[in-house]
Design an enzyme around this catalytic site. Structure first.
Site, PDB file in Angstrom:
ATOM      1  N   ASP A 102     -11.089  -4.955  -1.279  1.00 12.44           N
ATOM      2  CA  ASP A 102      -9.512  -4.196   0.221  1.00 12.44           C
ATOM      3  C   ASP A 102     -10.226  -3.422   1.265  1.00 12.44           C
ATOM      4  O   ASP A 102     -11.011  -2.052   0.284  1.00 12.44           O
ATOM      5  CB  ASP A 102      -8.401  -3.852  -1.249  1.00 12.44           C
ATOM      6  CG  ASP A 102      -7.067  -2.946  -0.257  1.00 12.44           C
ATOM      7  OD1 ASP A 102      -6.488  -2.312  -0.783  1.00 12.44           O
ATOM      8  OD2 ASP A 102      -7.753  -2.553   0.751  1.00 12.44           O
ATOM      9  N   ASP A 136       1.082  -1.599  -0.142  1.00 19.55           N
ATOM     10  CA  ASP A 136      -0.173   0.548   0.338  1.00 19.55           C
ATOM     11  C   ASP A 136       0.734   1.429  -0.107  1.00 19.55           C
ATOM     12  O   ASP A 136       1.445   1.541   1.105  1.00 19.55           O
ATOM     13  CB  ASP A 136      -1.019  -0.185   1.096  1.00 19.55           C
ATOM     14  CG  ASP A 136      -1.667  -0.762   0.779  1.00 19.55           C
ATOM     15  OD1 ASP A 136      -2.371  -1.433   1.778  1.00 19.55           O
ATOM     16  OD2 ASP A 136      -2.514  -1.301   0.114  1.00 19.55           O
TER      17      ASP A 136
HETATM   18  C1  DX5 Z   1      -6.211   1.509   3.051  1.00 18.81           C
HETATM   19  C2  DX5 Z   1      -5.819   0.650   2.347  1.00 18.81           C
HETATM   20  C3  DX5 Z   1      -5.831  -0.962   3.647  1.00 18.81           C
HETATM   21  C4  DX5 Z   1      -5.166  -2.357   3.536  1.00 18.81           C
HETATM   22  C5  DX5 Z   1      -5.803  -3.076   4.418  1.00 18.81           C
HETATM   23  O1  DX5 Z   1      -5.950   2.576   2.532  1.00 18.81           O
HETATM   24  O2  DX5 Z   1      -5.026  -0.105   1.049  1.00 18.81           O
HETATM   25  O3  DX5 Z   1      -7.315  -1.168   3.029  1.00 18.81           O
HETATM   26  O4  DX5 Z   1      -5.002  -2.474   2.414  1.00 18.81           O
HETATM   27  O5  DX5 Z   1      -6.214  -3.126   5.511  1.00 18.81           O
HETATM   28  P1  DX5 Z   1      -7.176  -3.620   6.382  1.00 18.81           P
HETATM   29  O6  DX5 Z   1      -7.405  -4.791   5.754  1.00 18.81           O
HETATM   30  O7  DX5 Z   1      -6.751  -3.221   8.014  1.00 18.81           O
HETATM   31  O8  DX5 Z   1      -8.751  -2.788   6.383  1.00 18.81           O
END
Ligand code: DX5
Length: 219
Positions: free
Chosen positions: A173, A33
């Site tokens: 996601d 990310d």
């Molecule tokens: C948000 C990120 C998150 C990450 C996943 O900007 O892209 O969504 O990938 O994090 P969790 O699973 O903790 O939501």
């Protein structure tokens, strides 16, 4: 088979390689990310971090560019050895050209949609991309709750892709947990990107194994 992609965001950066390698055998791919503090409020990391991890594992790498001007960084992130590079439709006024640039750089191309962005926004490239990433939280932070109405969006996009006989990955996601992963897979996701539910669990390997069992019940 529905895939589980641990998201490298909510990790202990002092032990980052250790945490990533600890789950590499269970991970179908890793999602990185990348955040620039403009498109999203937070700054995370750049290409050098991904480049440094690349030789440590053979797992596929997917880069999620949550950055304002993604076209500026395609070459740099393509050189990290990553397999996928996903950009946000919301910041690509010349989306067709940007997707083409990613593919010309030798990387599979993905396009991401924020929760409020309709799938129609990417109809012009829907047959050219390898991944459609549906954000089920507003990007910028891990550890958020899955936006419930996103389940219906996943179903609608899955139906849209099937009707057009498009076989790209449909990634979801944000806020995915052991409790909701089966429902999101059933709605039509082929890849679940999971951050805090994995890396902040007492046993990340066991969590991924449990998620895989839940999202692929017949396997
Ligand atoms: C948000 C990120 C998150 C990450 C996943 O900007 O892209 O969504 O990938 O994090 P969790 O699973 O903790 O939501």
């Amino acid at each position: 088979m529905v895939k589980i992609a641990p998201a490298v965001l909510m990790v202990d950066y002092g032990r980052l390689a250790e945490e990533v390698l600890a789950v590499e055998k269970e991970a179908d791919l890793f999602q990185f990310d990348v955040m620039d503090g403009h498109f999203v409020p937070v700054i995370s990391y750049g290409a050098s971090l991904i480049r440094s991890l690349r030789p440590r594992t053979t797992a596929p790498f997917a880069v999620h560019l949550m950055v304002q001007y993604p076209e500026r960084y395609i070459t740099d992130f393509a050189r990290t050895g990553s397999d996928y590079l996903t950009v946000h439709a919301e910041v690509c006024p010349h989306l067709d050209r940007t997707i083409q640039q990613i593919k010309e750089a030798g990387v599979k191309a993905g396009v991401a949609l924020n929760p409020s962005t309709p799938i129609e926004a990417v109809d012009s490239v829907i047959r050219d991309v390898d991944v459609i990433l549906l954000m089920s939280v507003n990007p910028g932070f891990g550890g958020q709750g899955f936006l419930p109405h996103m389940e219906q969006k996943v179903e609608q996009v899955r139906q849209h892709l099937d009707a057009l006989e498009i076989r790209c990955e449909l990634e979801v996601d944000g806020g995915i947990t052991v409790e909701n992963c089966a429902r999101i897979a059933k709605a039509g996701a082929s890849v679940l990107v999971v951050g805090s539910a994995i890396f902040q669990s007492p046993d990340p390997v066991a969590t991924i194994r449990e998620m895989k069992r839940l999202v692929n019940p017949l396997s």
